[in-house]
Design an enzyme around this catalytic site. Structure first.
Site, PDB file in Angstrom:
ATOM      1  N   SER A   7       0.849  -1.199   0.000  1.00  0.00           N
ATOM      2  CA  SER A   7       0.000   0.000   0.000  1.00  0.00           C
ATOM      3  C   SER A   7       0.880   1.244   0.000  1.00  0.00           C
ATOM      4  O   SER A   7       1.668   1.448   0.924  1.00  0.00           O
ATOM      5  CB  SER A   7      -0.903   0.008   1.232  1.00  0.00           C
ATOM      6  N   HIS A  32      -1.121  -1.186  -4.404  1.00  0.00           N
ATOM      7  CA  HIS A  32      -2.398  -0.903  -3.743  1.00  0.00           C
ATOM      8  C   HIS A  32      -2.497   0.595  -3.459  1.00  0.00           C
ATOM      9  O   HIS A  32      -1.678   1.167  -2.743  1.00  0.00           O
ATOM     10  CB  HIS A  32      -2.482  -1.713  -2.449  1.00  0.00           C
ATOM     11  N   ASP A  34      -4.662   3.532  -1.885  1.00  0.00           N
ATOM     12  CA  ASP A  34      -5.724   3.803  -0.912  1.00  0.00           C
ATOM     13  C   ASP A  34      -6.286   5.200  -1.090  1.00  0.00           C
ATOM     14  O   ASP A  34      -5.650   6.192  -0.738  1.00  0.00           O
ATOM     15  CB  ASP A  34      -5.174   3.642   0.506  1.00  0.00           C
ATOM     16  N   MET A  36      -8.914   7.951  -0.028  1.00  0.00           N
ATOM     17  CA  MET A  36      -9.761   8.329   1.118  1.00  0.00           C
ATOM     18  C   MET A  36     -10.289   9.745   0.913  1.00  0.00           C
ATOM     19  O   MET A  36      -9.565  10.614   0.422  1.00  0.00           O
ATOM     20  CB  MET A  36      -8.938   8.287   2.414  1.00  0.00           C
ATOM     21  N   HIS A  65      -8.287   1.050  -4.143  1.00  0.00           N
ATOM     22  CA  HIS A  65      -9.236   0.779  -3.052  1.00  0.00           C
ATOM     23  C   HIS A  65      -9.927   2.092  -2.688  1.00  0.00           C
ATOM     24  O   HIS A  65      -9.325   2.969  -2.075  1.00  0.00           O
ATOM     25  CB  HIS A  65      -8.427   0.202  -1.870  1.00  0.00           C
ATOM     26  N   MET A  67     -12.106   4.251  -0.583  1.00  0.00           N
ATOM     27  CA  MET A  67     -12.752   4.427   0.721  1.00  0.00           C
ATOM     28  C   MET A  67     -13.450   5.784   0.681  1.00  0.00           C
ATOM     29  O   MET A  67     -13.015   6.762   1.295  1.00  0.00           O
ATOM     30  CB  MET A  67     -11.694   4.367   1.834  1.00  0.00           C
ATOM     31  N   MET A 141     -11.519  -6.465   4.784  1.00  0.00           N
ATOM     32  CA  MET A 141     -10.738  -5.560   5.642  1.00  0.00           C
ATOM     33  C   MET A 141     -10.436  -6.256   6.974  1.00  0.00           C
ATOM     34  O   MET A 141     -11.332  -6.818   7.607  1.00  0.00           O
ATOM     35  CB  MET A 141     -11.502  -4.257   5.916  1.00  0.00           C
ATOM     36  N   ASP A 180      -6.707  -6.796   3.783  1.00  0.00           N
ATOM     37  CA  ASP A 180      -6.087  -5.467   3.901  1.00  0.00           C
ATOM     38  C   ASP A 180      -6.146  -4.960   5.333  1.00  0.00           C
ATOM     39  O   ASP A 180      -7.231  -4.761   5.874  1.00  0.00           O
ATOM     40  CB  ASP A 180      -6.832  -4.511   2.960  1.00  0.00           C
TER      41      ASP A 180
HETATM   42  C1  DX5 Z   1      -6.436   1.129   5.566  1.00  0.00           C
HETATM   43  C2  DX5 Z   1      -5.886   0.898   4.180  1.00  0.00           C
HETATM   44  C3  DX5 Z   1      -4.806  -0.136   4.138  1.00  0.00           C
HETATM   45  C4  DX5 Z   1      -3.609   0.195   4.955  1.00  0.00           C
HETATM   46  C5  DX5 Z   1      -2.683  -0.955   5.074  1.00  0.00           C
HETATM   47  O1  DX5 Z   1      -7.421   2.080   5.508  1.00  0.00           O
HETATM   48  O2  DX5 Z   1      -6.912   0.486   3.322  1.00  0.00           O
HETATM   49  O3  DX5 Z   1      -4.468  -0.439   2.802  1.00  0.00           O
HETATM   50  O4  DX5 Z   1      -2.909   1.266   4.427  1.00  0.00           O
HETATM   51  O5  DX5 Z   1      -1.608  -0.566   5.869  1.00  0.00           O
HETATM   52  P1  DX5 Z   1      -0.983  -1.540   6.953  1.00  0.00           P
HETATM   53  O6  DX5 Z   1      -0.472  -2.722   6.201  1.00  0.00           O
HETATM   54  O7  DX5 Z   1       0.092  -0.721   7.570  1.00  0.00           O
HETATM   55  O8  DX5 Z   1      -2.076  -1.906   7.894  1.00  0.00           O
HETATM   56 ZN    ZN Z   2      -6.443  -0.458   1.287  1.00  0.00          ZN
END
Ligand code: DX5
Ligand code: ZN
Length: 220
Positions: A7, A32, A34, A36, A65, A67, A141, A180
């Site tokens: 990620s 990956h 993320d 947000m 991903h 969110m 998750m 994840d």
């Molecule tokens: C959480 C994210 C994950 C996260 C994973 O909201 O979707 O992808 O960054 O990071 P680690 O492996 O540090 O938990």
């Molecule tokens: Zn993620």
């Protein structure tokens, strides 16, 4: 052997190009990303522009991903930016309408992009069984989304097992079951055994002294 999707949330955003090269050299299988929005989850990370800028730097699939609230409104931007797979949260969709998740997945497919549905640790994966036939990936998750570096929630393995079993029941043995949150070298074997074949890892990869060794150990 499982796949590892580091990620980039754990990377230095001011040196993203270098981070992509590093994770590629370390043997990562996917990148990956993320996304947000400051609403579905508290922090804001980045949008389609980041995906667009990363796209020419690597041949690795970009695993986006989302969110975010109202994911349907954003699919176009991430598809056109070069995402290979886009996953959307059941929880963000269910509060809009019962059909919103299916409609969003169909929209992703219409762009020729792979799609997946995501469930939080407190959502039973059975809630998304009806869209399994549409999905290339199901994302379980193992932390509540929003932050990297959280502790793995072991009960998520129950969702992994159920997802794998249901995928077999409906004759989709090749569906990717991704996990994840809180994945590390110590818990990777148990996660793989439960049936996950794509392991996201942020801090365990970017925080490792030897990134290649960390990726190899998580793959098993
Ligand atoms: C959480 C994210 C994950 C996260 C994973 O909201 O979707 O992808 O960054 O990071 P680690 O492996 O540090 O938990
Ligand atoms: Zn993620």
């Amino acid at each position: 052997m499982a796949k590892v999707a580091p990620s980039i949330l754990s990377a230095d955003f001011s040196a993203m190009g270098e981070a992509i090269k590093k994770l590629e050299l370390a043997g990562a299988d996917l990148v990956h990303c993320d996304v947000m929005d400051g609403s579905f989850v508290a922090p804001i990370t980045f949008g389609g522009q980041m995906v667009k800028n990363i796209r020419p730097l690597t041949k690795l699939p970009l695993d986006v991903h989302l969110m975010i609230e109202h994911p349907k409104t954003q699919i176009k931007f991430f598809a056109e930016a070069g995402a290979d797979i886009i996953t959307v949260h059941y929880e963000a969709c269910a509060k809009i309408s019962p059909d919103y998740l299916r409609e969003t997945l169909e929209l992703i497919i219409s762009y020729g992009v792979k799609c997946g549905a995501v469930v939080n640790p407190d959502t039973d994966v059975e809630k998304i069984f009806d869209v399994f036939p549409l999905c290339d990936m199901v994302l379980i998750m193992s932390v509540f989304p929003g932050y990297g570096g959280q502790k793995f929630i072991p009960s998520a393995l129950e969702n992994v097992r159920k997802a794998r079993e249901y995928a077999l029941t409906i004759g989709k043995p090749d569906i990717d079951i991704e996990i994840d949150g809180g994945v590390n070298i110590a818990n990777a074997a148990a996660i793989r055994e439960a049936g996950a074949n794509v392991l996201v890892a942020g801090s365990a990869v970017f925080g490792a002294a030897d990134m290649s060794a960390a990726v190899a150990a998580i793959k098993g």
